[in-house]
Scaffold this motif. Structure first.
Motif, PDB file in Angstrom:
ATOM      1  N   THR A 163      39.374  12.671  -5.513  1.00  0.00           N
ATOM      2  CA  THR A 163      38.520  11.492  -5.419  1.00  0.00           C
ATOM      3  C   THR A 163      38.258  11.134  -3.964  1.00  0.00           C
ATOM      4  O   THR A 163      37.121  10.874  -3.563  1.00  0.00           O
ATOM      5  N   SER A 187      29.453   6.331 -18.760  1.00  0.00           N
ATOM      6  CA  SER A 187      30.491   7.260 -19.208  1.00  0.00           C
ATOM      7  C   SER A 187      30.520   8.520 -18.333  1.00  0.00           C
ATOM      8  O   SER A 187      31.564   9.132 -18.154  1.00  0.00           O
ATOM      9  N   ASP A 188      29.367   8.899 -17.764  1.00  0.00           N
ATOM     10  CA  ASP A 188      29.341  10.101 -16.921  1.00  0.00           C
ATOM     11  C   ASP A 188      29.810   9.838 -15.497  1.00  0.00           C
ATOM     12  O   ASP A 188      30.041  10.783 -14.740  1.00  0.00           O
ATOM     13  N   LYS A 241      32.539   9.050 -14.575  1.00  0.00           N
ATOM     14  CA  LYS A 241      33.938   9.447 -14.404  1.00  0.00           C
ATOM     15  C   LYS A 241      34.071  10.730 -13.593  1.00  0.00           C
ATOM     16  O   LYS A 241      35.153  11.117 -13.208  1.00  0.00           O
ATOM     17  N   ASP A 242      32.944  11.396 -13.341  1.00  0.00           N
ATOM     18  CA  ASP A 242      33.010  12.658 -12.602  1.00  0.00           C
ATOM     19  C   ASP A 242      32.007  12.659 -11.448  1.00  0.00           C
ATOM     20  O   ASP A 242      31.463  13.690 -11.102  1.00  0.00           O
ATOM     21  N   ARG A 278      37.126  11.529  -9.687  1.00  0.00           N
ATOM     22  CA  ARG A 278      37.310  12.570 -10.697  1.00  0.00           C
ATOM     23  C   ARG A 278      38.474  12.113 -11.550  1.00  0.00           C
ATOM     24  O   ARG A 278      39.607  12.078 -11.075  1.00  0.00           O
ATOM     25  N   PHE A 279      38.164  11.735 -12.797  1.00  0.00           N
ATOM     26  CA  PHE A 279      39.219  11.287 -13.682  1.00  0.00           C
ATOM     27  C   PHE A 279      40.139  12.462 -14.007  1.00  0.00           C
ATOM     28  O   PHE A 279      39.695  13.602 -13.987  1.00  0.00           O
ATOM     29  N   ALA A 291      41.618  11.981 -19.254  1.00  0.00           N
ATOM     30  CA  ALA A 291      40.707  10.834 -19.356  1.00  0.00           C
ATOM     31  C   ALA A 291      39.240  11.267 -19.435  1.00  0.00           C
ATOM     32  O   ALA A 291      38.380  10.483 -19.775  1.00  0.00           O
ATOM     33  N   MET A 292      38.961  12.541 -19.086  1.00  0.00           N
ATOM     34  CA  MET A 292      37.578  13.020 -19.188  1.00  0.00           C
ATOM     35  C   MET A 292      37.360  13.599 -20.570  1.00  0.00           C
ATOM     36  O   MET A 292      37.291  14.811 -20.753  1.00  0.00           O
TER      37      MET A 292
END
Lengths: 582, 360
Positions: A368, A540-541, A543-544, A548-549, A553-554
């Motif tokens: 991250t 929702s997208d 997260k990446d 970077r989940f 979690a992804m």
């Protein structure tokens, strides 16, 4: 009438041929045409001798045009009989062999090995192949040796089946019946067996040519993660992919593009994950391509991209199987092109430039942090020189007193205005970079030393440029290495922004920045908005994107790609610490 | 069919309202209680927006211009629709002139006015040329940039110790009459102007959510403006805040964090000009799409050029920034804005009456 201007005379496929299949009809038409030509030439000759040709000019012209049209229609038929290419194979081996020799005249790499089957039967046969594209060992051991030393019993039709079933020890064998197929198979690197008294030829797949071995690519280096990279052979590449995704739903569809090169292309996708509309759209665009040659995937990229006039790429590429697998599993489609290790991937979104395969292998926290660094570096590397120009030219008050004084001292006595200096340094930097890439390795280090000395130390000492400018250009260059996927976009944007800053300071930069964002928002890649999931936003997208989940979690695939099966894993994957009660 | 998602509508509405007003102290007539005027205005703005969206609900597939013609008929509706379109174009021109003056006076003093304004019109024209969808998408990127920037400016002011909340005292000392006198202007300038979104609501993909989105946007703008006004007054003091040409600029100049982060005004104004650009583009497009409806134009894009030139001409022909502000506060507010912003109320009344008279 469709124009067949770029159809290859070697492979005439004309609708006239398709509608008039009978060979007798074809030959009759050809003869008729010949008679008409004779009649016409006599008539013209007579008219000319009688001195009436001026009067008859119009009618002669019409007749000539009609003949020309007829010739155009008949041309494929003529070629067919002249080259014997669409023809079925002859029953006589000698005819077939001579035909092939005629087609491959002046091709010194063609090998035609004529021999007799069996020790006693003496059936004439020939093995046709291209040197260097077949595996010599396999030819000698698995094809020639058994063919020469087996006993055959009489009847010819039986011989062919017998050879196929009992003699050739090759994994993949095919029967073909036309000269054209023989030509194609020979060119693909297979060995073709032609036997006398049989109009069927046998293709043994013994492709084997020199190729680079699978090694670590230079472009996408990783510290942690697989080292293997694609090579120049398409089958090796698809096999590398298949080894990662062992699933029959991984579909690899083959087609050929390039009328002269007949380059093999494969579309790979995972059925059940991919959005079928993307596959359809890709196929439609690939089908539309009519080009003589495809030597690298860049040809295809140029012909299928959404925004040909944009600085920003809307087709991605990668050299690594793990990267391509990950993209396919997210619901993308890959295009393999024979002859290049670079595999194309669509749809390609802006945020992908900031994602590296290693991000998913290391732990999420550092990743991250690195993601933020990449966004920051992209921003700095595009804006920093322009900002420097704007501040030193228009907005000196933005700098703190001490910094301003030191910059002013350093810039004192330099001959150019800041904007010219910045552009000059950018161009010199690009020249050095290009030289570093193109030069032979041993000279490369010399260039970097000279470059460092010339644009660094010497230029400053000589008073040509200010030291702060060198620092800025250096920092910018290093920043741009963090996002290699966008480095070319970056360089052009940077120059554009420097010019705008030279004209109207920060106002120009902000306007350039806004216009760039607007332009990016207007792009689409195969129907998916280029800036998604940022605009239109998809929470929702995210997260990446900037973070970077962790994998647990992804749980969903990127929704913006519109895949059918968005769920990646079951709930409750988060590992729990176990306490030992002792 | 073009579509705007509800989040995009929200972003457009907030950018439209907040982008330009962040620069000024609204409701300065009420002195220290300007922030309270904003709260009152926001409440009134919420009511107005309920009316706008109710009107929209009656005609969910029509723009304001089409609604006017449907409600009033061709004879009365067409001239009124033309006036509405001109109102939008006037806002665009007014807005451009204001921003170009600010930019020119802050950091491009030697650049001709028409160049600055022309670049503005060109940029707006480029966004609109790419279509409403792209316009909506870009607003999703721009809103966070503007809001984060403005909020961080406020935070920096407090960190650098330039703001003194004591300046707000005495709290609520003004009587109701002063408050009410200051109200209409605030009501009109950011909140009531959302009447222009009656030209956009029909593009919303989620028809049910439009009312919620509009009210949410007004509320968010109100909150941001209250924070902004309090910060400006706390930093500059009410006396200076009312006479400063661009108060937000003076706030930026007040930022000083250990002599490193100082004099951010030019940077700030250029980022704030994103708001100006979006406000301008919003009304510009509304004007064009209304015109296209009235003149039966299939290709809206061709109208971008003549209308853009007209807006530029209007902006260039305005004499000065002070005149601008005067025009905005003393003429537009009591006469022009009121008329056009209360029109939907009348339209809604007529519409409901019609329904009562002729039961379906």
């Amino acid at each position: 009438m469709t124009t067949n201007n770029h159809s290859d005379p070697l492979y005439p496929d004309h609708e006239w041929l398709a509608t008039n299949k009978s060979a007798v009809q074809q030959l009759n038409a050809l003869l008729e045409y010949a008679q008409q030509v004779e009649v016409f030439s006599k008539k013209a000759d007579a008219a000319f001798r009688a001195g009436q040709w001026l009067k008859m000019l119009n009618s002669l012209k019409e007749e000539y045009q009609a003949l020309e049209q007829q010739q155009y229609l008949l041309n494929p038929v003529y070629l067919t009989y002249a080259n014997g290419i669409k023809q079925a194979l002859s029953k006589e081996a000698a005819v077939n062999v001579n035909g092939l020799k005629a087609i491959f005249a002046q091709c010194s790499d063609l090998i035609i090995r004529e021999f007799n089957l069996g020790a006693t039967e003496q059936i004439p046969a020939a093995l046709v192949m291209i040197e260097g594209m077949v595996d010599r060992g396999a030819i000698n051991e698995s094809i020639l040796k058994p063919l020469l030393f087996t006993k055959y019993n009489g009847d010819i039709n039986g011989t062919l089946a017998f050879i196929k079933a009992n003699v050739l020890s090759v994994a993949n064998i095919k029967e073909i019946r036309t000269v054209r197929e023989v030509v194609d198979e020979v060119l693909a690197g297979n060995a073709i067996l032609i036997i006398d008294k049989s109009d069927i030829a046998l293709v043994s797949e013994v492709k084997g040519w020199e190729s680079r071995s699978v090694e670590e690519p230079d472009t996408e280096a990783v510290v942690r993660g697989p080292r293997e990279g694609f090579v120049e052979t398409i089958r090796t590449n698809t096999a590398l992919l298949r080894r990662k995704i062992k699933n029959p739903n991984l579909k690899i569809e083959a087609l050929k593009v390039g009328e002269k090169t007949q380059t093999a292309i494969c579309i790979a996708y995972i059925k059940g994950i991919v959005d079928e509309r993307i596959v359809q759209e890709l196929k439609k665009r690939l089908d539309k391509i009519e080009i003589d040659a495809v030597l690298e995937s860049g040809y295809i990229e140029n012909l299928i991209e959404d925004a040909p006039f944009s600085l920003f790429p809307t087709v991605g590429n990668s050299e690594k199987p793990d990267n391509v697998s990950a993209k396919l599993l997210e619901g993308r489609v890959a295009v393999f092109v024979d002859g290049t290790p670079f595999v194309l991937m669509v749809p390609y979104l802006f945020v992908e430039a900031f994602q590296v395969s290693e991000d998913y292998y290391s732990r999420p926290y550092y990743t991250t942090f690195i993601r933020w660094l990449r966004w920051f570096a992209f921003f700095t590397s595009t804006v920093l020189p322009a900002l420097y120009v704007a501040i030193t030219t228009y907005h000196q008050e933005l700098l703190p007193q001490a910094l301003l004084t030191s910059i002013a001292t350093a810039q004192e006595g330099t001959p150019f205005p800041a904007v010219v200096e910045a552009l000059l340094m950018q161009i010199i930097y690009e020249i050095l970079r290009e030289a570093g890439v193109r030069l032979p390795r041993p000279v490369g280090s010399a260039v970097s030393i000279v470059g460092a000395l010339v644009i660094g130390e010497a230029a400053v000492t000589a008073g040509l440029v200010g030291a702060p400018m060198v620092v800025i250009v250096g920092g910018t260059a290093i920043s741009s290495f963090l996002i290699p996927a966008l480095s070319d976009v970056n360089a052009l944007l940077r120059i554009m922004l420097i010019i705008m800053a030279g004209f109207s300071g920060i106002y120009g930069i902000i306007l350039g920045f806004i216009l760039t964002i607007i332009h990016q928002c207007s792009l689409r890649s195969f129907g998916v908005p280029y800036m998604s999931p940022l605009a239109p936003i998809n929470v929702s997208d995210l997260k990446d994107v900037f973070v970077r989940f962790p994998w647990w979690a992804m749980r969903t695939r990127p929704r913006v790609l519109g895949g059918q099966n968005p769920l990646r894993e079951k709930a409750g994957q988060k590992p729990k610490a176990q306490t030992n009660n002792n | 069919m073009l579509r705007i998602s509800k989040y995009q509508l929200f972003c457009l509405m907030v950018l439209f309202q907040f982008g330009t007003t962040a620069l000024f102290v609204l409701g300065a007539k009420a002195n220290q209680d300007a922030w309270f005027v904003i709260i009152l205005a926001m409440a009134a703005g919420l009511v107005l927006n309920v009316i706008y969206t109710e009107l929209y609900k009656q005609y969910p597939n029509d723009t304001l211009v089409e609604i006017i013609i449907k409600v009033l008929g061709k004879g009365l509706g067409t001239p009124l629709a033309f006036l509405v379109i001109f109102y939008f174009i006037h806002i665009a021109a007014h807005n451009i002139a204001e921003f170009s003056y600010i930019i020119q006076s802050t950091f491009l003093p030697r650049t001709p006015f028409i160049v600055v304004a022309g670049i503005f019109v060109l940029a707006a024209g480029y966004i609109l040329f790419l279509g409403v969808e792209v316009f909506g998408r870009t607003s999703e990127v721009m809103l966070p940039i503007v809001v984060v920037f403005v909020l961080s400016v406020y935070v920096l002011v407090y960190i650098s110790g330039a703001a003194d909340l004591g300046e707000l005292q005495p709290v609520l000392a003004s009587d109701w009459r002063t408050l009410l006198k200051a109200l209409p202007q605030v009501e009109n300038a950011p909140f009531g102007e959302t009447v222009v979104f009656l030209m956009y609501f029909c593009y919303a993909d989620d028809k049910q959510a439009v009312q919620k989105v509009a009210l949410g946007a007004v509320f968010m703008t109100g909150v941001l403006l209250v924070i902004g006004t309090i910060t400006i007054i706390a930093t500059l003091g009410i006396a200076y805040a009312t006479i400063a040409a661009v108060p937000f600029l003076s706030v930026l100049q007040a930022i000083n964090i250990s002599d490193i982060l100082t004099n951010l005004d030019s940077l700030g104004v250029s980022i704030i000009s994103i708001g100006g650009l979006y406000k301008m583009a919003t009304v510009y497009f509304a004007g064009i799409s209304g015109m296209a409806t009235l003149l039966n134009f299939k290709q809206k894009k061709w109208l971008l050029i003549p209308v853009g030139l007209f807006i530029l001409w209007l902006a260039v022909s305005m004499p000065s920034f002070t005149f601008q502000r005067f025009l905005g506060q003393e003429v537009s507010t009591p006469y022009i804005h009121i008329m056009f912003q209360s029109m939907p109320v009348l339209l809604l009344c007529i519409c409901i009456l019609k329904k009562l008279v002729t039961p379906v």
